[in-house]
Design a protein around this motif. Structure first.
Motif, short mmCIF file in Angstrom:
data_model
loop_
_atom_site.label_atom_id
_atom_site.label_comp_id
_atom_site.label_asym_id
_atom_site.label_seq_id
_atom_site.Cartn_x
_atom_site.Cartn_y
_atom_site.Cartn_z
N LEU A 136 -84.09 4.95 53.50
CA LEU A 136 -83.19 5.43 52.46
C LEU A 136 -81.76 5.58 52.98
N ARG A 137 -81.61 5.83 54.27
CA ARG A 137 -80.27 5.89 54.86
C ARG A 137 -79.61 4.52 54.83
N LEU A 138 -80.35 3.50 55.26
CA LEU A 138 -79.79 2.15 55.34
C LEU A 138 -79.72 1.46 53.97
N TYR A 139 -80.70 1.75 53.12
CA TYR A 139 -80.77 1.10 51.81
C TYR A 139 -81.04 2.12 50.71
N PRO A 140 -80.05 2.98 50.40
CA PRO A 140 -80.24 3.96 49.33
C PRO A 140 -80.42 3.25 47.99
N PRO A 141 -81.48 3.53 47.25
CA PRO A 141 -81.74 2.82 45.99
C PRO A 141 -80.59 2.90 44.98
N ILE A 142 -79.89 4.03 44.97
CA ILE A 142 -78.68 4.16 44.16
C ILE A 142 -77.51 4.13 45.13
N PRO A 143 -76.83 2.99 45.27
CA PRO A 143 -75.84 2.84 46.34
C PRO A 143 -74.53 3.57 46.12
N ILE A 144 -74.20 3.90 44.86
CA ILE A 144 -72.92 4.54 44.56
C ILE A 144 -73.12 5.66 43.54
N ASN A 145 -72.55 6.81 43.81
CA ASN A 145 -72.56 7.91 42.85
C ASN A 145 -71.20 7.97 42.16
N TYR A 146 -71.20 8.45 40.92
CA TYR A 146 -70.02 8.39 40.06
C TYR A 146 -69.73 9.78 39.51
N ARG A 147 -68.48 10.22 39.63
CA ARG A 147 -68.06 11.49 39.06
C ARG A 147 -66.65 11.36 38.48
N GLU A 148 -66.36 12.22 37.49
CA GLU A 148 -65.02 12.32 36.93
C GLU A 148 -64.53 13.76 37.09
N ALA A 149 -63.27 13.91 37.45
CA ALA A 149 -62.70 15.25 37.66
C ALA A 149 -62.31 15.88 36.33
N ILE A 150 -62.75 17.11 36.12
CA ILE A 150 -62.40 17.84 34.89
C ILE A 150 -60.98 18.39 34.99
N ARG A 151 -60.64 18.90 36.17
CA ARG A 151 -59.30 19.46 36.43
C ARG A 151 -58.74 18.85 37.72
N PRO A 152 -57.44 18.94 37.93
CA PRO A 152 -56.86 18.46 39.19
C PRO A 152 -57.47 19.21 40.37
N ASP A 153 -57.53 18.55 41.51
CA ASP A 153 -58.17 19.14 42.68
C ASP A 153 -57.60 18.49 43.93
N THR A 154 -57.86 19.12 45.06
CA THR A 154 -57.51 18.54 46.35
C THR A 154 -58.76 18.52 47.22
N LEU A 155 -59.13 17.36 47.70
CA LEU A 155 -60.32 17.23 48.53
C LEU A 155 -60.06 17.79 49.93
N PRO A 156 -61.09 18.16 50.66
CA PRO A 156 -60.91 18.65 52.03
C PRO A 156 -60.12 17.69 52.93
N SER A 157 -60.19 16.39 52.63
CA SER A 157 -59.45 15.40 53.42
C SER A 157 -57.97 15.40 53.10
N GLY A 158 -57.56 16.14 52.06
CA GLY A 158 -56.16 16.20 51.65
C GLY A 158 -55.83 15.29 50.48
N GLN A 159 -56.77 14.47 50.05
CA GLN A 159 -56.54 13.55 48.93
C GLN A 159 -56.40 14.32 47.62
N HIS A 160 -55.30 14.06 46.90
CA HIS A 160 -55.10 14.73 45.60
C HIS A 160 -55.93 14.01 44.54
N VAL A 161 -56.56 14.80 43.69
CA VAL A 161 -57.38 14.26 42.60
C VAL A 161 -56.77 14.69 41.28
N GLU A 162 -56.40 13.72 40.48
CA GLU A 162 -55.82 14.02 39.18
C GLU A 162 -56.91 14.33 38.15
N LYS A 163 -56.54 14.97 37.08
CA LYS A 163 -57.46 15.22 35.98
C LYS A 163 -58.00 13.89 35.45
N ASN A 164 -59.30 13.84 35.22
CA ASN A 164 -60.00 12.65 34.70
C ASN A 164 -60.09 11.51 35.71
#
Length: 515
Positions: free
Chosen positions: A378-406
Motif C-alpha cells: 500500500l505504501r508503494l501502490y496506494p489504491p487511491i493515488p491522490i486525495n482531493y480537498r478544497e479550502a473553506i477559508r484562507p490558511d497557511t500550511l506548516p511549510s509556509g505555503q499560503h492557501v486561498e479560499k476555495n
C-alpha cells in the motif's frame, strides 16, 4: 468527417516536454520553463508516467508546490507530499478542508454519498456506516462471503488455468472477487461473475467506463467536458449510458428490497445487507432530529442509491487493486513469498502439502510479516493515488505555503510513499521488514507519513473490512498457488482516479503441493 481530440495533442506535448525536462536536468522546472509551468497539469495527468513525474516534481520542489494551467483552464492546484502539511490538512485543521462543489461536479455519479458529501450529510452517513461496519453479525457475513467466493469462484478458475496452462488476468479476477463481496454485503445479491467462463457483467463494466469519465473531467477544463456532455460525444457520451445502466440496476434492487420488507420477514430470512439495514433505521433518522449536533437525513431511494454507488466504489476497486499489486510484488520477490509461507506454517500449525483450511480471522490477524507486506504494498501502490480537498477559508500550511479560499489541494499518496526523506534511500524497494520493530511488532507510522487509508475524521471507515478481505484472500491463494508474471507483459500504473495496472496483470498459475 475527422474530428480532433485535444487529448491527443496534449499527450504529444506532454511527451515532448518530459523528454526535454529530463534531458536538461533542470532542478526547478516551474521557474525555469514558463511553458512547462503552464503545461504541468496536462503533463502530469496525460503522460504515461504521470504518477512518477509527480513524484519527481515534488522532490525538486521541496515537497510542496503550486500548479497552474493556462488561464482559460481555471486549473489552480496546490500539491503537497509534506507530512506536516498532510497532517494539518487531513487531521489537525480538517474542519477547513472539505470535498467542495468542484469535486461533486466531477464525481457526479456519487451524488451526495459519503465520499462526496460534506457537513451534516457527511456526519450522518459516517455515523450510519460506522454502526454497520462494526457489527459482529455483519463482519461474520462478509467473512463467510469472502470464503465462499474464494472456494466456489476464484479457486476453480485458478485450478483450470493451472491445469490447461492458460493465462489469468489477476486484475480482472480480483475485481470480480471484490465486486461479488461488496454486492453481497450491500444488496444481498450474487452477480455470479466468478463463473468459470468469466461472463461480462454490464453493471461492473458501466462502473469502469464511468471512471474514465471522471478522470477526463479531472484533467480537462470544465467548459470543455461540459460541452462534450451537452453534445453527448467523447467519453462524456459514455457517461449517460453508463449512469443509466448503473441507476437502473441499483433502483431495481432497492425496489425489490422495499417490496420484501413490505411483505414482512420470511422464514430463515436474515437481512444483514447494508440496504436492508439502512431501510430499517428510518425511525433512527427521525429520532436524530432531536439531536442538536446532528441533522438527520431521509432514507429515500436516492439516498440509498447514492450510498450503494459510494460504498461499491470504495469496496470494489481499492481492494482489488491492492490484491493485484500485492501478488505482482510477492511473485517477483521470492524471499518475501517464502517468509510469508513460513509464517503461515508456524502461526497456523499447517504443514507443507496440506490442503488449505480457512482458520479464524483472529488467527490470520496475528500474521505480522504478512501485515507488513500488505502495508509495504500500500505504501508503494496506494489504491487511491491522490486525495482531493478544497479550502473553506484562507490558511497557511506548516511549510509556509499560503492557501486561498476555495483553493484545491492535491495530496499524492503515491509520491508520498516514494519520498526518500521519509522512507530512506531504499524507498523504491519492496521491503516489508521496514514495518517490523526489533520486538517483532508492527511499526505505527504517523498519519502524515502513511495515508493509504487517509487520516483524520475522514479516514477510511472500511479499513478493517478491507484488511480482512485482503488477508483472507492472500493467505488462501498464497498457500495453494504460485504465480509467475507472463514474460514480456508490461505492468505500469494507469492514469486513473484509482491506481491499477494499465494492461492488467497477466500471470501463469502453478499449483503448490496439496492444493
Amino acid at each position: 468527417m475527422a474530428t480532433f481530440d485535444i487529448s491527443i495533442a496534449l499527450s504529444l506535448l506532454s511527451l515532448s516536454l518530459i523528454c526535454l525536462l529530463f534531458r536538461s536536468k533542470i532542478t526547478n522546472p516551474l521557474t525555469c520553463w514558463p511553458l512547462i509551468r503552464h503545461a504541468v497539469p496536462f503533463i502530469m495527468l496525460t503522460s504515461s508516467g504521470a504518477h512518477d513525474y509527480m513524484t519527481y516534481l515534488l522532490a525538486q520542489s521541496g515537497h510542496t508546490t503550486q500548479l497552474k494551467g493556462p488561464s482559460f483552464t481555471n486549473l489552480r492546484h496546490i500539491i503537497t507530499s509534506d507530512p506536516e502539511n498532510i497532517s494539518h490538512i487531513l487531521s489537525s485543521n480538517s474542519s477547513n478542508y472539505n470535498k467542495g462543489p468542484g469535486f461533486k461536479k466531477k464525481f457526479e455519479i456519487w451524488g451526495d454519498g459519503i465520499l462526496a458529501a460534506d457537513s451534516d450529510s457527511w456526519k450522518f452517513q459516517r455515523r450510519l456506516n460506522h454502526s454497520l461496519f462494526r457489527g459482529t453479525d455483519f463482519l461474520r457475513m462478509v467473512t463467510a462471503t469472502a470464503r465462499r467466493k474464494l472456494e466456489d469462484g476464484v479457486f476453480p478458475i485458478l485450478d483450470r488455468a493451472a491445469d490447461l496452462g492458460h493465462q489469468v488476468d489477476l486484475r480482472d479476477l480480483f475485481q470480480r472477487f471484490t465486486i461479488e463481496i461488496t454486492c453481497k454485503f450491500l444488496l444481498g445479491i450474487d452477480l455470479n461473475s466468478l463463473e468459470i467462463n468469466l461472463p461480462e457483467v454490464p453493471f461492473a463494466k458501466a462502473f469502469d467506463e464511468y471512471k474514465e469519465v471522471i478522470y477526463s473531467r479531472c484533467i480537462r477544463p470544465e467548459g470543455f467536458w461540459r460541452l462534450q456532455k451537452w453534445l453527448k460525444i467523447g467519453v462524456e457520451g459514455k457517461a449517460g449510458k453508463a449512469s443509466e445502466i448503473i441507476n437502473d440496476f441499483i433502483y431495481q434492487q432497492i425496489a425489490s428490497k422495499r417490496e420484501s420488507l413490505r411483505k414482512g420477514p420470511q422464514e430463515d430470512d436474515v437481512s444483514l445487507d447494508m440496504i436492508s439495514r439502512f431501510m430499517a433505521v428510518e425511525d433512527e433518522a427521525s429520532q436524530c432530529q432531536a439531536d442538536s449536533e446532528t441533522t438527520s437525513m431521509p432514507i429515500s431511494d436516492m439516498f440509498l442509491r447514492d450510498s450503494v454507488v459510494n460504498v461499491l466504489s470504495a469496496g470494489r476497486d481499492p481492494t482489488s487493486a491492492a490484491l493485484t499489486w500485492f501478488f505482482l510484488l510477492v511473485s517477483t520477490h521470492e524471499p518475501v513469498e517464502r517468509k510469508i509461507r513460513e509464517e503461515l506454517k508456524a502461526a497456523l500449525g499447517i504443514k507443507e502439502g496440506e490442503k488449505w483450511q480457512f482458520p479464524s480471522f483472529q488467527d490470520i490477524d496475528k500474521l505480522v510479516y504478512l501485515h507488513a507486506a500488505i502495508c509495504e504494498t500500500l505504501r508503494l501502490y496506494p489504491p487511491i493515488p491522490i486525495n482531493y480537498r478544497e479550502a473553506i477559508r484562507p490558511d497557511t500550511l506548516p511549510s509556509g505555503q499560503h492557501v486561498e479560499k476555495n483553493a484545491t489541494i492535491l495530496i499524492p499518496f503515491y509520491a508520498q510513499g516514494r519520498t526518500e526523506s521519509l522512507w530512506g534511500a531504499d524507498c523504491l524497494e519492496f521491503k516489508p521488514e521496514r514495518w517490523i520493530s526489533e520486538k517483532g511488532e508492527i511499526v505505527h507510522m504517523g498519519c502524515g507519513k502513511f495515508t493509504a487509508f487517509s487520516a483524520g475524521p475522514r479516514s477510511c471507515l472500511g479499513k478493517d473490512l478491507a484488511l480482512m478481505e485482503l488477508k483472507l484472500a492472500v493467505t488462501a491463494i498464497m498457500w495453494s498457488y504460485h504465480f509467475e508474471v507472463v514474460e514480456g507483459h508490461s505492468v505500469v500504473p494507469a492514469n486513473s482516479i484509482g491506481l491499477y495496472p494499465k494492461h492488467g496483470l497477466k500471470i501463469r498459475v502453478i499449483k503448490n503441493s496439496g492444493a
